[in-house]
Write an enzyme that holds these catalytic residues in place. Sequence first.
Site, PDB file in Angstrom:
ATOM      1  N   GLU A 193      39.486  46.245  35.748  1.00 16.23           N
ATOM      2  CA  GLU A 193      38.923  46.441  34.415  1.00 16.23           C
ATOM      3  C   GLU A 193      38.779  47.906  34.004  1.00 16.23           C
ATOM      4  O   GLU A 193      37.686  48.412  33.746  1.00 16.23           O
ATOM      5  CB  GLU A 193      37.566  45.747  34.305  1.00 16.23           C
ATOM      6  CG  GLU A 193      37.637  44.251  34.513  1.00 16.23           C
ATOM      7  CD  GLU A 193      36.323  43.538  34.275  1.00 16.23           C
ATOM      8  OE1 GLU A 193      36.349  42.325  34.046  1.00 16.23           O
ATOM      9  OE2 GLU A 193      35.261  44.198  34.319  1.00 16.23           O
ATOM     10  N   GLU A 377      38.866  36.627  37.451  1.00 16.72           N
ATOM     11  CA  GLU A 377      37.426  36.436  37.273  1.00 16.72           C
ATOM     12  C   GLU A 377      37.205  35.454  36.139  1.00 16.72           C
ATOM     13  O   GLU A 377      37.800  35.574  35.068  1.00 16.72           O
ATOM     14  CB  GLU A 377      36.691  37.736  36.928  1.00 16.72           C
ATOM     15  CG  GLU A 377      36.512  38.701  38.071  1.00 16.72           C
ATOM     16  CD  GLU A 377      35.661  39.907  37.681  1.00 16.72           C
ATOM     17  OE1 GLU A 377      34.841  39.786  36.729  1.00 16.72           O
ATOM     18  OE2 GLU A 377      35.816  40.961  38.312  1.00 16.72           O
TER      19      GLU A 377
END
Length: 473
Positions: A193, A377
């Site tokens: 991320e 995720e």
Amino acid sequence: MRRRSFLAGLAAAGAAAGVRPVGAATATPSARFPDGFVWGCSTSSYQIEGAAQADGRGPSIWDTFSRTPGKVARGETGDVACDHYNRWPEDLDLMARAGMRAYRFSIAWPRVLPEGTGAVNTRGLDFYDRLVDGMLARGIAPWACLYHWDLPQALQDRGGWGSRDIAGWFADYALVVAARLGDRVRHWAMLNEPSVVSIFGHGLGGHAPGLTGRASCMAALHHQNLAQGTALKAMRAAGSNWRLGTVLSLQPTWPAAGGGPEDRKAAALWDAVWNRACLDPLLLGGYPDLLAADFAPLLRPGDLEAIRQPIDFLGVNYYSRMHQRIDPGGLVGTGFGSAPEGTRHTGMGWPVEPDGLVEQLLELRERYGNPEVYVTENGASYQDAPGRDGRVEDSERIAFIRGHLDAAARAIAQGANLKGWFVWTLLDNFEWAEGYGPRFGLVEVDRQTLERRPKASYDWYAAAVRANAAPPG
């Protein structure tokens, strides 16, 4: 995972729209996933390992940030976290009992290179040796992520992600780790991320290292992209049997509910910052036009070629869409607004929008050449409460995950190249600026004793893994 202002913005937007929490899972049968579909879970080093000063580990930016008064809820730190550093055999046993065959874990850079560069801490690598061998002994494939936010503080002191030099530092670190573990680890993710690191750590200041400003945010974005490309190229040259990729948070961006033309512009701009600034240079070779002025001072000849490296897989972290409105005081002139009326929300105020996952996966098919994708995720925090027998009966979490698995199956049926699913996460852990308040785990962790207690969602996910399909809740 996100920072506090992000959560507050979503929660306020949800309240304004009169939303309700997600309900229990339905009993509708789910489609089976393709043969060979990968099932696992994801964690990150700072959130679970603890042992912050053990065996030569150096300080990270999150050690510094969490010890700064007012930065983390209740002044909590990751010093102990879930004590995974010492309890890893128990945690791997939990994965194995659930039938998981893959584990995306992250390497703590300051555990391997306490100064970020230079002398290697062999005791730190010894830990990951033991961990990887433990996975393999249990039939779990290790998926190593080289960076999940815990930058060595020593490198931050030298400029961190604000310095172009970090591209070489990161590639050198990647090769050190790969030289030790690469005989057993086949799957390698470079970053986790980068947009979140840049926006919340270098733009809004709510994550480590706590920097603010649009210029700082864009510099961190570009230098993470450059470091990722440099490491991909170096690792590709060093090993022919590895599968190399990276992990991005991708969240389709819509105008806030009831918004007009200006909010559509806000959504396009936030989409460029959150999604395109990482996707486009990696897969298309250039930055979004909306951000051309931001990246022009940072670009040097050869940068875009260095960033656009081939990848074998793309990890996608998906939680919800984002709903944006014009906000002159926002980082790039936008802010969070309401999701459509009637949207359900998690216990943290995040919209529950499984259809957004379908939207995202199909866009990767249409715009980006349908790369091999893994959801690395997906999960939710709720206000878990034990039942009469003391066990957490977390039907809301089950409903959330099941809804997103159903969405994934729909996307696959429409041609999305989705190959696996890693739930976030195994254990209730340190949730960045929120401390230990939010609970995303399939397994409860007693904060006093650190005892692990599987929730109902753990058994449900184990059933999904074994059925290769999402069972009724």
